[in-house]
Design a protein around this motif. Structure first.
Motif, PDB file in Angstrom:
ATOM      1  N   PRO A  13       0.762  -1.141  -0.206  1.00 53.08           N
ATOM      2  CA  PRO A  13       0.239   0.152   0.046  1.00 53.08           C
ATOM      3  C   PRO A  13       1.069   1.549  -0.194  1.00 53.08           C
ATOM      4  O   PRO A  13       2.201   1.258   0.649  1.00 53.08           O
ATOM      5  CB  PRO A  13      -1.110  -0.102   1.285  1.00 53.08           C
ATOM      6  CG  PRO A  13      -0.048  -0.909   2.018  1.00 53.08           C
ATOM      7  CD  PRO A  13       0.532  -1.582   1.864  1.00 53.08           C
ATOM      8  N   SER A 286      -8.486  -6.577   5.018  1.00 55.63           N
ATOM      9  CA  SER A 286      -7.395  -6.024   4.128  1.00 55.63           C
ATOM     10  C   SER A 286      -7.139  -6.016   3.145  1.00 55.63           C
ATOM     11  O   SER A 286      -8.353  -6.371   2.148  1.00 55.63           O
ATOM     12  CB  SER A 286      -6.411  -5.952   5.462  1.00 55.63           C
ATOM     13  OG  SER A 286      -5.113  -5.339   4.762  1.00 55.63           O
ATOM     14  N   SER A 310     -11.885  -3.212   6.234  1.00 56.77           N
ATOM     15  CA  SER A 310     -11.008  -1.978   5.903  1.00 56.77           C
ATOM     16  C   SER A 310     -10.597  -2.928   4.348  1.00 56.77           C
ATOM     17  O   SER A 310      -9.479  -2.898   4.250  1.00 56.77           O
ATOM     18  CB  SER A 310      -9.661  -2.424   6.854  1.00 56.77           C
ATOM     19  OG  SER A 310     -10.863  -2.065   8.143  1.00 56.77           O
ATOM     20  N   SER A 312      -9.087  -3.402   1.313  1.00 55.82           N
ATOM     21  CA  SER A 312      -7.915  -2.853  -0.231  1.00 55.82           C
ATOM     22  C   SER A 312      -8.256  -2.551  -0.691  1.00 55.82           C
ATOM     23  O   SER A 312      -7.475  -2.825  -1.296  1.00 55.82           O
ATOM     24  CB  SER A 312      -6.483  -3.583   0.425  1.00 55.82           C
ATOM     25  OG  SER A 312      -6.126  -3.902   1.942  1.00 55.82           O
ATOM     26  N   TRP A 314      -6.908   0.570  -1.555  1.00 58.40           N
ATOM     27  CA  TRP A 314      -6.092   1.242  -2.605  1.00 58.40           C
ATOM     28  C   TRP A 314      -5.104   0.612  -4.287  1.00 58.40           C
ATOM     29  O   TRP A 314      -4.418   1.234  -4.452  1.00 58.40           O
ATOM     30  CB  TRP A 314      -4.886   1.419  -1.514  1.00 58.40           C
ATOM     31  CG  TRP A 314      -4.037   0.119  -1.649  1.00 58.40           C
ATOM     32  CD1 TRP A 314      -4.407  -0.066   0.082  1.00 58.40           C
ATOM     33  CD2 TRP A 314      -2.807  -0.634  -1.814  1.00 58.40           C
ATOM     34  NE1 TRP A 314      -3.567  -1.529   0.117  1.00 58.40           N
ATOM     35  CE2 TRP A 314      -2.774  -1.803  -1.088  1.00 58.40           C
ATOM     36  CE3 TRP A 314      -2.153  -0.635  -3.009  1.00 58.40           C
ATOM     37  CZ2 TRP A 314      -2.226  -2.590  -1.562  1.00 58.40           C
ATOM     38  CZ3 TRP A 314      -1.818  -2.063  -2.973  1.00 58.40           C
ATOM     39  CH2 TRP A 314      -0.805  -2.653  -2.152  1.00 58.40           C
ATOM     40  N   VAL A 335     -15.233   0.013   8.173  1.00 60.95           N
ATOM     41  CA  VAL A 335     -13.655   0.668   7.723  1.00 60.95           C
ATOM     42  C   VAL A 335     -13.830   1.736   8.747  1.00 60.95           C
ATOM     43  O   VAL A 335     -14.748   2.601   9.182  1.00 60.95           O
ATOM     44  CB  VAL A 335     -13.419   1.557   6.626  1.00 60.95           C
ATOM     45  CG1 VAL A 335     -14.500   3.052   6.232  1.00 60.95           C
ATOM     46  CG2 VAL A 335     -11.818   1.990   5.923  1.00 60.95           C
ATOM     47  N   GLU A 339      -8.167   5.048   9.150  1.00 61.69           N
ATOM     48  CA  GLU A 339      -7.659   4.185   8.347  1.00 61.69           C
ATOM     49  C   GLU A 339      -7.734   5.566   7.135  1.00 61.69           C
ATOM     50  O   GLU A 339      -8.312   5.648   6.211  1.00 61.69           O
ATOM     51  CB  GLU A 339      -7.852   3.367   7.729  1.00 61.69           C
ATOM     52  CG  GLU A 339      -8.290   1.910   9.157  1.00 61.69           C
ATOM     53  CD  GLU A 339      -8.597   0.678   8.718  1.00 61.69           C
ATOM     54  OE1 GLU A 339      -8.027   0.180   8.140  1.00 61.69           O
ATOM     55  OE2 GLU A 339      -9.789   0.756   8.123  1.00 61.69           O
ATOM     56  N   LEU A 342      -8.073   4.145   3.864  1.00 60.63           N
ATOM     57  CA  LEU A 342      -8.495   3.195   3.159  1.00 60.63           C
ATOM     58  C   LEU A 342     -10.051   3.493   3.491  1.00 60.63           C
ATOM     59  O   LEU A 342     -11.159   3.620   2.439  1.00 60.63           O
ATOM     60  CB  LEU A 342      -8.680   2.199   3.571  1.00 60.63           C
ATOM     61  CG  LEU A 342      -7.693   1.279   2.977  1.00 60.63           C
ATOM     62  CD1 LEU A 342      -7.520  -0.079   4.498  1.00 60.63           C
ATOM     63  CD2 LEU A 342      -7.495   1.275   2.283  1.00 60.63           C
ATOM     64  N   ASN A 346     -13.648   3.135   0.477  1.00 59.96           N
ATOM     65  CA  ASN A 346     -14.355   2.596   1.274  1.00 59.96           C
ATOM     66  C   ASN A 346     -15.751   3.391   1.209  1.00 59.96           C
ATOM     67  O   ASN A 346     -17.130   2.693   0.699  1.00 59.96           O
ATOM     68  CB  ASN A 346     -14.074   1.440   2.396  1.00 59.96           C
ATOM     69  CG  ASN A 346     -13.366   0.332   2.622  1.00 59.96           C
ATOM     70  OD1 ASN A 346     -13.751  -0.053   2.132  1.00 59.96           O
ATOM     71  ND2 ASN A 346     -11.558   0.736   2.636  1.00 59.96           N
ATOM     72  N   HIS A 369      -6.765  -0.021  11.104  1.00 65.60           N
ATOM     73  CA  HIS A 369      -6.272  -1.043  10.358  1.00 65.60           C
ATOM     74  C   HIS A 369      -5.997  -2.448  11.395  1.00 65.60           C
ATOM     75  O   HIS A 369      -4.465  -2.714  11.566  1.00 65.60           O
ATOM     76  CB  HIS A 369      -5.648  -1.054   9.388  1.00 65.60           C
ATOM     77  CG  HIS A 369      -5.167  -1.841   8.077  1.00 65.60           C
ATOM     78  ND1 HIS A 369      -6.736  -2.059   7.184  1.00 65.60           N
ATOM     79  CD2 HIS A 369      -4.447  -2.992   7.354  1.00 65.60           C
ATOM     80  CE1 HIS A 369      -6.499  -3.029   6.412  1.00 65.60           C
ATOM     81  NE2 HIS A 369      -5.049  -3.646   6.780  1.00 65.60           N
TER      82      HIS A 369
END
Length: 392
Positions: A13, A286, A310, A312, A314, A335, A339, A342, A346, A369
């Motif tokens: 990330p 994640s 959460s 991922s 990205w 989420v 964070e 993220l 989200n 996270h």
């Protein structure tokens, strides 16, 4: 059946500085005096509409002490997380002012005389994260958990944090937990005592995080006993070591197809799993959260539900792929408000799914996270996607 997913190119990330520094404040003299009279950590005191949270560490030999608090510590500004030594003592302290619904895991990383600081001169993110993940738990705090690398860390939670009512086992497992070999993996299968052949299926990614002291089978026993979900057959799929997990759980690792074409047919043939895609759910955190979304979006023939914590998002193009979810899907998306990488993606996915009439619950929690938060949210997700039949 297809083979195990071919490893994709591992990606990490973006390492982005916090948009605003963590709310560190000076430790008041009154808190210092209270600790010296009655040592405890963290010390939690109301401060207006928020709470003052003071962490303590006793260490006469340390040159420096880093307090690594999940998503309060900025990996691009670690000096801001260095604890302050109380003059003339072996005590180190650091205070934050936080809203009352906050929860986080944390650990302490001391620097010893004559040795380099474990967190310095580690420009490569994987090495830095490995050093931080092996911090020490707070001996004054009995609340602990196991992080992804198997290290024991401490947990801080403020009075208004969501109650984790289903976390603690109420007795021995009522069902049967078994370990198996499948296509180079060793998944666990949990068959609750109340499970009926042909019933719902829950696939939990990073399954090694959900057995042992942080037991998803025990939590599922609890919510079944409370009449809150239909009893599912639980397939706990291990994530493996760091490189394998990054390769297989990224957006190009092929895991959705492996779940649909290998794992689920195996569970139908040998464990009485149901065949109705609408009653099959993938849950992950994640990278695993991203896989849960992609499986529901791209393999609706096999899976109809998702619990994505959460996720991922990205990863380039992943939100667009997840946003193409069929309207038949049912899910749960959450989420953490801490964070900063993220939270925005989200939120955007939530709005995209809502515009496409995809039925899903969406939640934001005051945390990062962090399994300290996810272990509560996964139950909320199961309640959303596997409600009792009487719930309509």
């Amino acid at each position: 059946m297809s083979a195990m997913p071919a490893p994709g190119a591992p990606r990490t990330p973006p390492k982005v500085r916090r948009p605003a520094p963590a709310p560190r404040v000076p430790t008041p003299a009154g808190v210092v005096a209270a600790f010296q009279a009655e040592p405890r950590s963290p010390m939690i005191e109301r401060d207006g509409d928020e709470w003052l949270v003071t962490f303590w560490w006793a260490d006469a030999d340390a040159d420096e002490v880093l307090l690594f608090v999940n998503r309060l510590t900025d990996e691009r500004d670690l000096d801001r997380s260095l604890m302050e030594r109380l003059r003339g003592t072996d005590l180190w302290h650091l205070s934050y002012r936080m809203p009352g619904d906050w929860r986080a895991s944390y650990a302490v990383v001391p620097k010893r005389p004559g040795r380099p600081a474990p967190w310095r001169d580690l420009a490569e993110q994987v090495s830095l994260r490995a050093a931080l993940d092996r911090g020490l738990p707070d001996p004054l705090n009995p609340s602990t958990m196991r992080n992804r690398v198997g290290n024991t860390v401490s947990v801080v939670e403020l009075p208004d944090a969501p109650a984790q009512r289903w976390l603690k086992p109420r007795g021995p497992l009522r069902g049967v937990l078994t370990e198996h070999e499948l296509d180079g993996r060793r998944p666990w299968v949990y068959r609750p005592a109340e499970f009926v052949a042909g019933g719902p299926v829950l696939i939990a990614l990073d399954g090694e995080m959900w057995v042992g002291e942080q037991s998803l089978p025990a939590m599922i026993d609890n919510v079944i006993a409370d009449g809150l979900i239909r009893p599912p057959l639980v397939l706990l799929v291990p994530g493996g070591d760091r490189l394998r997990r990054w390769a297989e759980l990224n957006g190009s690792g092929g895991m959705p197809d492996w779940l649909a074409d290998v794992l689920l047919p195996w569970a139908v043939a040998g464990h009485d799993a149901g065949t109705d895609a609408a009653d099959r759910v993938v849950a992950g955190q994640s990278l695993g959260g991203a896989v849960a979304l992609l499986t529901a979006a791209e393999r609706p023939d096999a899976v109809g539900g998702f619990v994505a914590q959460s996720a991922s998002l990205w990863q380039e193009g992943l939100a667009e792929r997840a946003g193409a979810m069929p309207a038949s899907a049912r899910g749960y998306l959450e989420v953490g408000r801490q964070e900063w990488v993220l939270l925005g993606p989200n939120r955007e996915l939530h709005h995209r799914l809502a515009a496409a009439d995809v039925r899903h619950d969406y939640a934001e929690f005051n945390g990062g996270h962090d399994y300290a938060c996810w272990r509560d949210g996964i139950v909320d997700g199961l309640r959303a996607v596997l409600p009792p039949a009487t719930a309509g």
